[in-house]
Every structure is written in C-alpha cells, then in structure tokens.
Enzyme design. Sequence first.
Site, short mmCIF file in Angstrom:
data_model
loop_
_atom_site.label_atom_id
_atom_site.label_comp_id
_atom_site.label_asym_id
_atom_site.label_seq_id
_atom_site.Cartn_x
_atom_site.Cartn_y
_atom_site.Cartn_z
N ARG A 57 0.79 -1.22 0.00
CA ARG A 57 0.00 0.00 0.00
C ARG A 57 0.84 1.28 0.00
NH1 ARG A 57 -2.64 -4.08 1.75
NH2 ARG A 57 -0.64 -4.50 2.70
N THR A 58 1.78 1.37 0.91
CA THR A 58 2.46 2.65 1.11
C THR A 58 3.29 3.02 -0.12
OG1 THR A 58 2.56 2.04 3.44
CG2 THR A 58 3.83 3.96 2.76
N LYS A 87 26.32 -3.17 -0.05
CA LYS A 87 27.79 -3.12 0.03
C LYS A 87 28.25 -2.40 1.29
CE LYS A 87 27.64 -2.28 -4.92
NZ LYS A 87 27.80 -1.19 -5.86
N ARG A 108 11.21 3.79 3.97
CA ARG A 108 10.75 2.79 4.96
C ARG A 108 11.96 1.97 5.35
NH1 ARG A 108 5.63 -1.19 4.49
NH2 ARG A 108 4.66 0.77 5.12
N HIS A 136 4.44 5.52 11.81
CA HIS A 136 4.04 5.43 10.40
C HIS A 136 3.04 6.56 10.16
CE1 HIS A 136 3.05 3.98 6.53
NE2 HIS A 136 2.76 2.72 6.78
N1 CP Z 1 -0.41 -0.12 5.84
C1 CP Z 1 0.81 -0.39 5.31
O1 CP Z 1 1.83 0.20 5.70
O2 CP Z 1 0.80 -1.31 4.31
P1 CP Z 1 2.09 -1.76 3.47
O3 CP Z 1 3.04 -2.44 4.43
O4 CP Z 1 1.57 -2.66 2.42
O5 CP Z 1 2.72 -0.52 2.92
#
Ligand code: CP
Length: 470
Positions: A57-58, A87, A108, A136
């Site tokens: 999603r993100t 590396k 991320r 998040h």
């Molecule tokens: N909600 C969420 O962070 O989903 P993903 O891990 O698929 O990005």
Amino acid sequence: MGFAGRDLISINDFTNEEIEAVLELADEMNSALEKGERIEICQGKDMATLFYEPSTRTRGSFERAMHKLGGTVVSFPEAQTTSSVAKGETIADTVRVLESYADIIVIRHPWEGAAKVAADYAKVPIINAGDGGHEHPTQTLCDLYTLKKGKGKIRGLAVCLWGDLKYGRTIHSLIYALARFGTEVFCAPVQGLGLPEAVLRKLHSEYDYVPKKVKGDDLRSMMGEVDALYISPFKPYNLPLWPDLDVVPFIDREALRNADALYVTRVQTERRGEDDQRAQESHPTVNAKLLKEFKKKTLVMHPMPRVNELAYELDNYPRSVYFQQAAYGVPIRMALTALLLGASQIEVPRKDSFLPRKTAYSRYKEAISVKCPNPNCVSRHESRYIVPKFEMLNEEPLTLRCVYCEHEIHPPYIASSEWHHGLMLEDKKYHSADSHWLRKIKPENLIIFDSEEEARAKGFRPSKYVTAPR
Ligand code: CP
C-alpha cells in the site's frame, strides 16, 4: 509555518490544524480523481521511494500519487539488496546521493529512528513510510481521513485499537493523533503486546492522556481471552497516579460496545521478541459474531496487511472500510507530496484548539559510554557516524529518552565531564544516579554509565555516593 521543504517523520511534526489542512487538500484531490480531472502540479519533480522493507500500500500509493501529480519516481523497492546498502553504504550517504536525483525521498526502514537520520542528512524533504516499530505517520493521515469520511468528524469519537499495540507503528502514530484530536481511545492489546512504556509516558506527559482499563471479566465474556484494555480520556487527570496503572479507574463493557470504530492490527511477527511468541493465539479474531456486541454502527478499520485477526466474512459488511482506507492512500499522499514540494499552498488557520505540549527537555550530549538499549535503534547500527543522543525526561528517577527511537533508559551511575577534563585520572569519580549529584551536574556535562564495571573501565572510581542500583 508553510509545508514546503519540511519533513514528516512523526505525526507530531504537524499541528492539528496542519493535519486538517492535509485532509482537506486530500479531499479536493479525491474529488478531482473521481471526476477524472488532471492534477499535474508536480511536473518536473522527482520522488525517490527507498524501501528497505516490503510494502504494497504505502509504496504503491506514494508512487501512484506522484504519477497522478505529473512527477516521476525513482523506485528502490528492495533497497536492502538492490541499492549500495548491500555493500555497506549508510543511510546518511544514501540519502545525500539520492537528493541529487530526487526532490523528495520516501523511506521505509526496519530500524527505529532511520527516517530521522535520513532527515538529519538530506536537504530534500524526507517522508517516514514506517521506521521499525516506531511510527508510520502517513498511515495515520489515511486513518484520520477514513474516520472523517465515515463518521463526519474525528473529535469526540470513541475508537478501539485492537491487536499488536507494542510493535504496531501505525498504532503509535495514530494514538498520538487521536489523543490530540480529543478522541476516546480504548485499547485491546494481544496479551503481552500492550502500548510501550515510552508511548504511554508521552501520551501522559505531552498530551495529558491517562489510560483506564476494562475489567478483565467483562472483556473475556465479550471477546474471549484478552489481556487488558485501556481508555484514554482527553483531559488532564491526576498526574501523580502515573505510571501505576493498577490505580487507574476501570471502564465498563458498555463503553467499549459504543466504539465508533474498531481499528484492528495484525501481530507484527517480523518484530516480535521471544517473549511474545505465544501471544497471538490467545487473541480473538474479529468476526461477525464479535461485531454483534458493538451497539453503534462501528467502522471496521485495518491498516493491512491482515493475517488471521480479521475474518474474510467481514469484507462485505457495510461498515468494513479497510480497502477504502488503503485506497485513500493515493489522495492523502498526493496532498502531502504536493504540500512538501511547495506545489500546493494552504493557509493553515491558527485556532485555539488543543496543541501538543512542547516540553523543552534538556539534551544529554556526553555520549561517553551509554548506548540506546533498543537493539533495533538506528543508533546501534549506524554507529560509524551517529552519536547516541538523549533527552532528559526526568531526574528522579533519572530517565533519558533516545532522540532516534524514543526508547527510555534509567542509567544507574553518573559522573561529570566538567570536573574531570584536564584533571588527573585518579580524580575522576562516579556516583549513584539517585544521589544528590544528579542535581549538581549540568545536563550537558552529565556522563552516564550502565554499570560500575563500565565506569571503572573508563577510568572512574566510586565516590562515597555509590549504592547498589534499586
Ligand atoms: N499499511 C501499510 O503500511 O501497508 P504496506 O506495508 O503494504 O505498505
């Protein structure tokens, strides 16, 4: 303050009014998308998506958002293997290179505090797309938008947070936001996976949130074997009660049954410690039978992905909004990206509404020996250039908070750097952290030790104010 050029590392980087402004712009973007209108206001701009952990999603919605805005994307979907990190390249070097190729970086990373490190080094805006079990914030923007669309408001709602509240980064960002917006929060954690102490403390000390529990018997009769529930009213309570949760009043089963939304999360198996291995099995699955207990038209939310905690039979339930919640990722991330790139400007009204209390904690700087105890903190992994840094939250007991991952430590021994620099080694003395020396030593001169062995290894000798740690 405008949005252009800023980072979003924590949901607390934005005021309530700024969050509302992002949601309003997202709503405009959503309407335009529904009408098929073009919104190519980021033409000529580039986004880098740097994902060291899997994502559907993100990353998907950020990249879709940038394309819809007319910009381009440089994508690193498995950065841990496809970038030069494999590396041994550091986060600091990676983002300083990528800023030549991109106007904004979405990161991320499995380490808590990694997005802050990226922001500390990059000149372009950094967006935290999830840093370990810490935060998040863009998921929270999606969650708040979903609540607002589903219930017409955020303030005054009652929301039940369900599942892994310990490692669930979406939970941590969301509960700060809900606390600030005046939402009642009921927490139903999987056994042993309640909110971390650092999150509870921050809720209390910065947002005047104090939890309550639901009686275990009420909960079990309603849902099966669940460890505990907390409710966090939106007003200052009797602060000295904290942190002894046993003296906090209980809520009753009725309160939970009136929840406006049930926010379900999976157990974060990729982050669980050994102690948490048996936790998940004891938690009930959210299914049609359980939902019958809720009296209101309760929204069922989930940041996804789901595993076993949410039954597929609920997918057609009219109040199940988890796929919609994911779909809102596009307009939300379009709005955020456009604002941080300066492609959209919004006048953010100044209201007298609740703002987070900005506590000016002293900064502890003398990183002579103490490391953050969190093995997943970025400062433990990128130690070639990151100096551990802590804020001093409290003197009695001495409590420091890591500025990267926000874990707390209670070091037992202290010394002063001021009185030792330039002096003979044999003059260096260490003391117990609960002695009067703590008040005499300025925070910027404070040296802390995890053990007497460590203090001795650094050439310090015990003063007469050394007692065994309590
Ligand atoms: N909600 C969420 O962070 O989903 P993903 O891990 O698929 O990005």
